[in-house]
Design a protein around this motif. Sequence first.
Motif, PDB file in Angstrom:
ATOM      1  N   LYS A   1       0.828  -1.192   0.000  1.00 53.30           N
ATOM      2  CA  LYS A   1       0.000   0.000   0.000  1.00 53.30           C
ATOM      3  C   LYS A   1       0.868   1.250   0.000  1.00 53.30           C
ATOM      4  CE  LYS A   1      -3.754  -2.259   2.508  1.00 53.30           C
ATOM      5  NZ  LYS A   1      -4.652  -2.217   3.687  1.00 53.30           N
TER       6      LYS A   1
ATOM      7  N   ASN B   1      -6.988   1.865  -1.763  1.00 52.87           N
ATOM      8  CA  ASN B   1      -6.292   0.920  -0.878  1.00 52.87           C
ATOM      9  C   ASN B   1      -4.963   1.489  -0.392  1.00 52.87           C
ATOM     10  OD1 ASN B   1      -6.282  -1.464   0.567  1.00 52.87           O
ATOM     11  ND2 ASN B   1      -5.148  -2.585  -1.009  1.00 52.87           N
ATOM     12  N   CYS B   2      -4.947   2.788  -0.110  1.00 49.26           N
ATOM     13  CA  CYS B   2      -3.744   3.437   0.411  1.00 49.26           C
ATOM     14  C   CYS B   2      -3.831   3.566   1.927  1.00 49.26           C
ATOM     15  CB  CYS B   2      -3.568   4.822  -0.211  1.00 49.26           C
ATOM     16  SG  CYS B   2      -3.299   4.799  -1.987  1.00 49.26           S
TER      17      CYS B   2
END
Length: 440
Positions: free
Chosen positions: A233, A274-275
């Motif tokens: 990520k 999705n960070c």
Amino acid sequence: MPGYIFKLGAIFLGLILAAFLLANNILIAVSIIPLCLMAAGYFVEVPKEIRVKKTISKNRARVGELLSISLDVSVESGIGPVIICDVINGSFELVEGSNFHVVWKGFSPKTFKINYKVKCNASGTYSLEETKWRTKHPVCNYSENGVCHNNISVQIVPRLLELHKIRGLAAKSRVPMPQGALSTLGMTTHEFKEVRLYYPGDPFKSINWKVTSRNLFRGKVYPVVNEFEREGKKSVYIFLDTSPTMNFGTKSRNVIEYSIEAVNAFADYYLAQNCIVSLISFGSKKIVVPAGSGKMQYHRILRELMRIRDNTDDRKTVKKKVTSLAEIIYSNREHFVGVRPLFIVITRFCGSNSEALKKAVEDMSKYTVRNGNLPSIMMVNIIGYEMRIKKDIEKQAANLIESFMNIMSKELRNRCIWIDWNPARESLTSALLKQVVTAR
């Protein structure tokens, strides 16, 4: 009854006695008529036993969304005019109807309803419990005041500004979005992300020779590489300026509220990719949301954003310690080592913070990657000079100040990805699209 009523009664009684002694019929009539009215008014009560039941259409809404408020008012006793005023916060704007109502209360009980709609222009939690009333005596200059309380509050969350990515084989975005930024964690997958221009450090096997050859015929000598998704990520750090320089504008349009909307938009976008997102403030208010991902992290950030306006202290006598961005970077430096994150700074550039921002950008450049010639640092400058314009001459002055600030920020613009956002003219997405450079 107030004391002046008894004084006037005593005066009129004295005039009547004097009129009888002088046998003056005119003076008797002049004195006895007001005395009779005062006597009748003494036995008449002002409206009392006022009850107000308030309902609201939503307990949670976004900035700019309409809210319907309804009041059921009942007056049981008394005779006279009744004035009802429902108190609303200064951040609310009356759109339809009226929160001020005047009715006449007769001999029988009176019930009526008040409906109106409001729009809130600032995020936060607001109490709408107070409804003030005032009743007047139908004859005498006498009134009573009171307040009715209803346990009603509303949460106003920031607007969610949607950010869109421009897709295309012949386009390179200078804005460091997760799709175009390298992640230092994980292995490269086979899921295609986009094509971008080559910069030092890219493997030669990732060069897209077909697109590169087409660009050669167009006069472009830079190679183009394929970008694939990576396992792991991307870390994103959002820094929000809460210094007094952000308190610029009006109650309905101000820089701090637009900065909150910008943070909300970036947090929602990067978390959807999705960070790992963190929120840290610098200035006069302390906000720290540790790194996290997913929906829970978005709600943590949203909860802290809503508290910014709630904790706003308008008292100028209270001096608060202002923490610079460089101090925040230094105190959190251990979190940046080895991660090479993306930094997003949301502020309002002015002459007083120019040197502090330059120092902060210099420090952040040590911990992040370079996207081409610029580090992964995005500076969002909110321009708010047009928010208080009322005349054409003021617009000319705002344009002059804006041009002067562009000159002052020239050196800083060359050190990072600089985004000028004027909410009075454009959306945040439009401001980001200006950074798209077409490779022809």
